[in-house]
Design a protein around this motif. Structure first.
Motif, PDB file in Angstrom:
ATOM      1  N   GLU A 154      42.708  81.753 -59.365  1.00  0.00           N
ATOM      2  CA  GLU A 154      44.064  81.487 -60.353  1.00  0.00           C
ATOM      3  C   GLU A 154      43.152  81.226 -61.543  1.00  0.00           C
ATOM      4  N   TYR A 155      43.567  81.700 -62.998  1.00  0.00           N
ATOM      5  CA  TYR A 155      42.628  81.630 -63.336  1.00  0.00           C
ATOM      6  C   TYR A 155      43.626  80.879 -64.548  1.00  0.00           C
ATOM      7  N   THR A 156      43.166  79.977 -65.899  1.00  0.00           N
ATOM      8  CA  THR A 156      44.332  78.635 -66.305  1.00  0.00           C
ATOM      9  C   THR A 156      44.812  78.474 -67.144  1.00  0.00           C
ATOM     10  N   SER A 157      44.765  80.051 -67.694  1.00  0.00           N
ATOM     11  CA  SER A 157      45.372  80.501 -68.801  1.00  0.00           C
ATOM     12  C   SER A 157      45.644  81.715 -68.760  1.00  0.00           C
ATOM     13  N   ALA A 158      47.091  82.005 -69.374  1.00  0.00           N
ATOM     14  CA  ALA A 158      47.151  83.858 -69.691  1.00  0.00           C
ATOM     15  C   ALA A 158      46.704  84.228 -69.884  1.00  0.00           C
ATOM     16  N   GLY A 159      46.234  83.364 -71.442  1.00  0.00           N
ATOM     17  CA  GLY A 159      45.319  84.427 -72.422  1.00  0.00           C
ATOM     18  C   GLY A 159      43.861  84.409 -72.289  1.00  0.00           C
ATOM     19  N   LEU A 160      42.608  84.968 -71.311  1.00  0.00           N
ATOM     20  CA  LEU A 160      42.131  85.030 -71.000  1.00  0.00           C
ATOM     21  C   LEU A 160      41.581  86.536 -71.576  1.00  0.00           C
ATOM     22  N   ASP A 161      40.109  86.338 -71.691  1.00  0.00           N
ATOM     23  CA  ASP A 161      39.287  87.974 -71.774  1.00  0.00           C
ATOM     24  C   ASP A 161      39.347  88.489 -70.008  1.00  0.00           C
ATOM     25  N   PHE A 162      40.542  88.762 -69.343  1.00  0.00           N
ATOM     26  CA  PHE A 162      39.830  89.321 -68.744  1.00  0.00           C
ATOM     27  C   PHE A 162      39.654  90.138 -67.269  1.00  0.00           C
ATOM     28  N   GLU A 163      38.462  91.168 -68.555  1.00  0.00           N
ATOM     29  CA  GLU A 163      38.360  92.211 -68.231  1.00  0.00           C
ATOM     30  C   GLU A 163      36.252  91.790 -67.824  1.00  0.00           C
ATOM     31  N   VAL A 164      35.971  91.024 -69.598  1.00  0.00           N
ATOM     32  CA  VAL A 164      34.895  90.158 -69.123  1.00  0.00           C
ATOM     33  C   VAL A 164      34.519  89.073 -67.987  1.00  0.00           C
ATOM     34  N   LEU A 165      35.856  88.719 -67.904  1.00  0.00           N
ATOM     35  CA  LEU A 165      35.862  87.187 -66.347  1.00  0.00           C
ATOM     36  C   LEU A 165      35.387  87.906 -65.521  1.00  0.00           C
ATOM     37  N   HIS A 166      36.590  89.169 -65.052  1.00  0.00           N
ATOM     38  CA  HIS A 166      36.398  90.056 -63.623  1.00  0.00           C
ATOM     39  C   HIS A 166      35.297  90.626 -63.717  1.00  0.00           C
ATOM     40  N   HIS A 167      34.824  90.547 -64.294  1.00  0.00           N
ATOM     41  CA  HIS A 167      32.843  90.935 -63.899  1.00  0.00           C
ATOM     42  C   HIS A 167      32.121  89.976 -63.911  1.00  0.00           C
ATOM     43  N   ARG A 168      32.237  89.112 -64.611  1.00  0.00           N
ATOM     44  CA  ARG A 168      31.250  87.962 -64.379  1.00  0.00           C
ATOM     45  C   ARG A 168      31.339  87.194 -63.007  1.00  0.00           C
ATOM     46  N   ILE A 169      32.334  87.043 -62.157  1.00  0.00           N
ATOM     47  CA  ILE A 169      33.585  86.435 -61.310  1.00  0.00           C
ATOM     48  C   ILE A 169      32.862  87.251 -59.911  1.00  0.00           C
ATOM     49  N   ARG A 170      32.667  89.152 -60.055  1.00  0.00           N
ATOM     50  CA  ARG A 170      32.485  89.538 -59.153  1.00  0.00           C
ATOM     51  C   ARG A 170      30.834  90.105 -58.609  1.00  0.00           C
ATOM     52  N   GLN A 171      30.465  89.647 -59.921  1.00  0.00           N
ATOM     53  CA  GLN A 171      29.223  89.258 -60.023  1.00  0.00           C
ATOM     54  C   GLN A 171      28.080  88.483 -59.077  1.00  0.00           C
ATOM     55  N   SER A 172      29.268  87.359 -59.229  1.00  0.00           N
ATOM     56  CA  SER A 172      28.419  85.846 -59.288  1.00  0.00           C
ATOM     57  C   SER A 172      29.664  85.782 -57.433  1.00  0.00           C
ATOM     58  N   LEU A 173      29.602  86.329 -57.316  1.00  0.00           N
ATOM     59  CA  LEU A 173      30.471  87.194 -55.928  1.00  0.00           C
ATOM     60  C   LEU A 173      29.102  87.469 -55.209  1.00  0.00           C
ATOM     61  N   LEU A 174      28.877  89.040 -55.556  1.00  0.00           N
ATOM     62  CA  LEU A 174      28.315  89.477 -55.241  1.00  0.00           C
ATOM     63  C   LEU A 174      26.351  88.575 -55.517  1.00  0.00           C
ATOM     64  N   ARG A 175      26.138  88.233 -55.880  1.00  0.00           N
ATOM     65  CA  ARG A 175      24.624  87.025 -55.969  1.00  0.00           C
ATOM     66  C   ARG A 175      25.095  86.065 -55.388  1.00  0.00           C
TER      67      ARG A 175
END
Lengths: 282, 282, 282, 282
Positions: free
Chosen positions: B186-207
């Motif tokens: 769950e994001y804290t807001s509806a006004g975020l850069d979802f594209e950047v965040l998705h890839h950053r979170i996914r990468q963190s998951l993999l690592r």
């Protein structure tokens, strides 16, 4: 007219085998599904229930796992050759052994450009396949891939077809071309470098799909097959199955909008089913 | 006791939408499946069949395609926000709109290092997801992924668990860890850069999956969630579903062979089903 | 060696057609999936993209729906004959038409012994099938069923098979026999009462399965085929596919319990795959 | 803000269990898929990998098979109650046990009106279900069915809905109504005759579906739920999921034909997804 057994075959399907190949500082991981099919002199099993010549499918399964330990270290074609040789040489009642291997592909993870030694992602619909068929007369190796999803957003047309009273389809010179490609090619020999060949043929397939000015699915299918045969003397012939995964322009006119070839409905059924073989003149 | 309607919701599921975004010299291709669910004042539809407040699911579908033309050009979260806003603002009888988007991911082909302008491969089991839920009180965005197949060949143990008369499982300090990961945060807001965040979170998951010295699936699940929360203030909490895709050592002893942790049976059922949420102290 | 087109075929698959047949005081409901495959002189479509002889698969689909209105009122075989005749007679470039129909079966509801006029239940895995193949030389009708789940809890044995170093399976004189049966039989003519024959053959299959003292899947497969040929002169030969849906006794010994052939693990993979044809002496 | 574990649960899913119940002169055959989910004090497993309180899912699986021997002889609800009691009473760290059972239904074969003692057909999409949830505070039993395919060819309308600029759907007073029904009802007690109740509720569902003059899926859904509550005091509330399996009239006008509500396209996606609960006033 007397009733009698006709063609028959049996074996174990879906023997799901995973293996780790342990190197000093990294691991390989491989996952395959193996299916064995035996054809031979099994009439008395059918007619009177005599199992004296029926190698149990459970034994076939055990054999796959046991032989994997020593022999499943390279391309699936090599393991298929080993398995087919084992079953044919040890069972004189068997006239033909068919071993099918479907490989689930795993990609090694990488971080900051460095390959990880033992972590992988998987899950692609594309599978690498081979069918090794062995008889006393010889062995054929038919390899390929399936589940390869291909799509191009332009350079695909479909015009000039016959019209009749059931024709509704408009001609188009610019459509989406998408398919779930299945390809299987017969090698000229069982003694080739299957690893190198697989990747070379697959790359040729992708490149031709992407570059072709497609006038129909058939046209692209043939272009792919032709290119693969031109570039690979080791391929005797190739069969391709290219279902047309339709992406149909959604009609926005009722809403006062133009659909300038941008918004599409992706449908599963019905679908065009296009198949073809490209071969060499004898 | 009088009988009455309880909770209910309805909408259109599986609106399969493809789109081409046409740039001067290359195309983007996107494919999503959209599901809309409306909750609200629908009691008379249930009790007396009055459809005066029932926006047809067919109209919902048309709206998705029509709004896609102008509004589906960025991340799925943005399109979900647009759709939910449309349905909530135009239907006073609706108290909550839930829009779920599942994106099928396509990779641009590349040859000799050059990206192709309009040819793609697809077919991965991994999907990118979002659920946008909107009421008069506010909007939540819960994004994630599903179908992500992860596997590591070592750094996974399972020991120290309770034993009872039904225990057969041997303890192990070196096993395959494999899962089909589903994550939703769950994001804290509806006004975020979802594209950047998705890839950053996914990468963190993999690592984290790859580096973790796993003592159980639960242990790895928590480590992944903890790391994502540590590195991303924009994430309020995260839920993970990590079924244990068992790879069981095949018993080669009956054949006089040792299985030195190399040959495995990959099974589909039964499977361990591990779920957990990682959250922040209030 | 010149490269050239080999065998090829194309058509529309999965044309999902439902129909209501309206009688004065009750309705029939039918649901089929139709697939059309055309073989013929399509080389120039493949080699140069000339579609002049390619009847679009979209037109094929429309034709199925349009002809269904008048012609899909009886058994699927009759509709297949109509469709194949239509496509062959109107397309001189086509040398062979293959029409496959798969029928989803719906059962009329009944309450207190009274058949309901228009309400049905469906969802069975069993499908009724036919493949009509038509050329200038003649027409064959191969009908059958698939997805028929059969199980018997006794009267099934498997003993007397060869043993080798990979044998683990114990002999058994009393096991569960379960299969997902697929049967396809070739009729001697295209002018038979397919409705009566289908039900007679299906009943013969069920009865033989239930009564047979099975010594192996092969043994039961042959018994079924033999009985169907004995009882139906209209059947030229029959092929059966009978995968072994294993139910394996669960080992309760570690828990100090005997498993007296009562508790089983139902497995999906791997599975024995048994196929056979029963035919008549020429 | 400190990061911490939130809600979590784990267990074994898809424990596929078959059993023969052997009577003197006939057999019963039962097949279920069991899933166990444990909730409780598992934080240290997540945070530090301490498995001291983690009953392995493999042990859970073994327990299901072992307890089945004595206890799986009646309705699935009874076996679920036994299993949940076992896991809760023996694991003080567990605060809630959830046991889900999905039963695959087999029908005894009959020939010439005589029931066969040990042969069965199966394969229906309809499954019988139950979820037993047990805590120290009490036990709930929520039973139901899923995969029940229902269809009626008339007595279904959809009119009077709001129109906007995205409305295309024509109103209809006579359409096909089809659904894959999922129902789950909460019983008022864990001590009921679940066998009798299941069949009575199912019959009520079928009868109401068939007789209802449907003005929408919602209208029929509510009528079914209301009738079941009216006729069964043992049911506290019921939830129904009734996706709209659309059968859309095929447009024959381009071919100069009228489609008098006879020829339909059966589609899978998109689909209306209608859910609702019917409950009692407190």
């Amino acid at each position: 007219m007397r009733i009698k057994p006709g063609a028959n075959t049996y074996g174990k399907n879906a023997v799901n085998l995973s293996r780790i190949i342990r190197h000093e500082d990294y691991h390989e991981f491989r996952q395959v599904s193996v299916s064995v099919a035996l054809t031979g002199d099994f009439d008395t099993a059918h007619t009177v229930g005599d199992n004296a010549l029926i190698l149990p499918t459970d034994t076939q399964k055990n054999t796959v796992y046991a032989l994997a330990r020593e022999h499943f270290t390279g391309p699936i074609e090599a393991f298929g050759l080993t398995l087919s040789q084992h079953f044919l040489s040890r069972n004189p009642q068997v006239s033909q052994v068919r071993v099918e291997l479907v490989e689930h592909l795993w990609q090694r993870m990488a971080f900051d450009g460095a390959a990880h030694p033992h972590a992988f992602t998987g899950g692609g619909s594309e599978k690498r396949t081979t069918v090794v068929t062995r008889t006393a007369a010889g062995t054929t190796v038919v390899s390929g891939l399936k589940g390869l999803m291909l799509l191009k957003t332009t350079d695909s047309a479909f015009v000039g077809y016959p019209k009749d009273e059931f024709t509704v389809l408009p001609e188009t010179t610019d459509r989406i071309l998408a398919t779930e490609c299945e390809a299987s090619w017969e090698y000229t020999s069982a003694g080739l470098d299957f690893e190198v060949l697989h990747h070379r043929i697959r790359q040729s397939l992708l490149r031709t799909f992407s570059e072709h000015k497609s006038l129909s699915v058939q046209h692209t299918l043939y272009a792919i097959g032709e290119k693969i045969l031109q570039e690979n003397d080791e391929v005797k012939e190739i069969s391709l199955i290219m279902p047309n995964k339709h992406h149909i322009p959604f009609n926005l006119e009722p809403f006062g909008m133009a659909n300038t070839n941008e918004i599409f409905v992706a449908t599963d059924a019905p679908f065009g089913y296009i198949t073809g073989t490209v071969t060499r003149e004898e």
